[in-house]
Motif scaffolding. Structure first.
Motif, short mmCIF file in Angstrom:
data_model
loop_
_atom_site.label_atom_id
_atom_site.label_comp_id
_atom_site.label_asym_id
_atom_site.label_seq_id
_atom_site.Cartn_x
_atom_site.Cartn_y
_atom_site.Cartn_z
N LEU A 195 0.76 -1.15 -0.06
CA LEU A 195 -0.09 -0.03 -0.01
C LEU A 195 1.11 1.18 -0.01
O LEU A 195 1.98 1.15 0.40
N TYR A 196 0.30 2.34 -0.64
CA TYR A 196 1.05 3.63 -0.78
C TYR A 196 0.55 4.86 -0.19
O TYR A 196 -0.47 4.98 -0.09
N ASN A 197 1.30 5.65 -0.06
CA ASN A 197 1.17 7.13 0.44
C ASN A 197 2.21 7.96 -0.07
O ASN A 197 3.19 7.61 -0.69
N TYR A 198 2.14 9.41 -0.09
CA TYR A 198 2.96 10.26 -0.51
C TYR A 198 2.91 11.35 0.59
O TYR A 198 1.77 11.75 1.10
N SER A 199 4.28 12.02 0.69
CA SER A 199 4.71 13.16 1.51
C SER A 199 5.26 14.14 0.74
O SER A 199 6.31 13.83 0.07
N PRO A 200 4.54 15.31 0.54
CA PRO A 200 5.29 16.33 -0.01
C PRO A 200 6.68 16.78 0.62
O PRO A 200 7.03 16.38 1.64
N ILE A 233 7.46 9.02 -2.04
CA ILE A 233 6.40 7.79 -2.04
C ILE A 233 6.74 6.75 -1.06
O ILE A 233 8.08 6.45 -1.02
N TYR A 234 5.77 6.39 -0.26
CA TYR A 234 6.05 5.44 0.65
C TYR A 234 5.39 4.27 0.55
O TYR A 234 4.20 4.45 -0.09
N ALA A 235 5.88 3.08 0.72
CA ALA A 235 5.25 1.76 0.56
C ALA A 235 5.30 1.00 1.53
O ALA A 235 6.50 0.76 2.37
N ARG A 236 4.38 0.40 2.10
CA ARG A 236 4.36 -0.66 3.28
C ARG A 236 3.68 -1.85 2.80
O ARG A 236 2.63 -1.83 2.27
N LEU A 237 4.19 -2.97 3.30
CA LEU A 237 3.52 -4.21 2.85
C LEU A 237 2.16 -4.34 3.47
O LEU A 237 1.85 -3.67 4.70
N GLN A 238 1.23 -4.69 2.80
CA GLN A 238 -0.22 -4.81 3.15
C GLN A 238 -0.52 -5.79 4.22
O GLN A 238 -1.26 -5.43 5.17
#
Length: 246
Positions: A195-200, A233-238
Motif C-alpha cells: 500500500l502507498y502514500n505520498y509526502s510532499p 512515495i512510501y510503500a508498506r506491505l499490506q
C-alpha cells in the motif's frame, strides 16, 4: 547543514513520522544519506542505521557526525542494479541533485526549478546492490531511497520485498517514478502487496489519510505533477499494515 539539521521542529516531525515504521532494535537503510538528517532521527528511535552515500563531501560530514556511533555503519559508495563501479555526476553548488542517471539529468533540465543547476564534475564510485547490503547487515524494516532518478536501478538490485520503503518523486521525471513503482509492485506481489502514500517534500506528513493501491497512487501523482512539487512515495506491505496493533 542548516537546512537539514537546523530547522526548528523538523527533527521532531521526523521522529513522529518515522516512528510509524521504525522502533528500537530495527535496521534501516538510508540509501543516499547525504548529510544524515534521517540517520539522526532514526538513531533517536533506537534504530541501527546503514548509511550509504557516494559524495565525498557528504561522506566527510557523515563521518564527523556519526563516525564514532557504533549504531551507524557508513558505506562509501552507491547502490544499483549490479555490483561494480559507476560514474556519479556531481553538482558542486547543489549537491542534493548529484545523480548517477544521465536520463534523469536530461529530464529535469526541462524544469524551470533546475534552470541554474550545473553538473560540473564527476567521480567514479563503488556500487553494491540492496541484496548485497541485506546479506551483510540483515533485512531492513525500512529503506529510504533518495538517489536523484536512480531509484529504479536501486530497486532492480533487490529480489525480496522489505517491510516498508520510500523513494523520491520528481514531477519532471514522472516516468522514472512509474518505472520504480512497477518494480515495487512486482516485489510485493508474493508477500500480499504494498500500500502507498505520498509526502510532499520534507513535510514529514502524508497527503492521504488512507493508504492507496498503486493505481490510486498514480492518479494522485498525476494531480500533483502539474504543480511541480517533489516529494516521497512510501510503500508498506499490506500484510504488515493489516496486523493487529498491540
Amino acid at each position: 547543514m542548516v537546512m537539514y539539521h537546523g530547522v526548528p521542529g523538523k527533527h521532531r516531525r521526523a521522529l513522529r513520522h518515522y516512528g510509524e515504521f521504525l522502533g528500537p532494535g530495527d535496521v534501516a537503510f538510508d540509501i543516499g544519506a547525504h548529510v544524515g538528517s534521517r540517520v539522526r532521527a532514526w538513531r533517536r528511535l533506537g534504530v541501527r542505521v546503514i548509511a550509504v552515500e557516494p559524495q565525498p563531501d557528504c561522506l566527510r560530514i557523515l563521518r564527523l557526525l556519526f563516525g564514532r556511533d557504533e549504531g551507524v555503519v557508513i558505506v562509501p559508495g552507491a547502490v544499483g542494479a549490479q555490483a561494480g563501479r559507476a560514474r556519479l555526476e556531481l553538482s558542486s553548488a547543489t549537491p542534493t541533485v548529484s545523480s548517477m542517471s544521465r536520463d534523469w539529468i536530461q529530464s529535469v533540465t526541462t524544469d524551470r526549478s533546475f534552470a541554474r543547476v550545473r553538473w560540473d564534475r564527476s567521480v567514479e564510485v563503488e556500487v553494491a546492490t540492496l541484496d548485497d547490503l541485506i546479506a551483510v547487515h540483515g533485512a531492513p524494516a525500512f529503506c529510504k531511497i533518495d538517489v536523484e532518478g536512480f531509484e529504479a536501478d536501486v530497486l532492480a538490485g533487490l529480489t525480496r520485498p522489505v517491510r516498508a520503503l520510500s523513494f523520491e518523486y520528481v514531477p519532471s521525471a514522472h516516468d522514472a517514478t512509474v518505472e520504480a513503482l512497477g518494480i515495487v509492485e512486482r516485489l510485493g506481489a508474493a508477500a500480499g502487496g504494498y500500500l502507498y502514500n505520498y509526502s510532499p517534500v520534507e513535510t514529514m506528513r502524508f497527503a492521504e489519510e488512507r493508504w492507496l493501491d498503486a493505481a490510486d497512487l498514480v492518479r494522485l501523482l498525476e494531480g500533483i505533477r502539474p504543480l511541480g512539487r517533489s516529494g516521497d512515495i512510501y510503500a508498506r506491505l499490506q500484510q504488515v499494515d493489516d496486523e493487529p496493533k498491540s
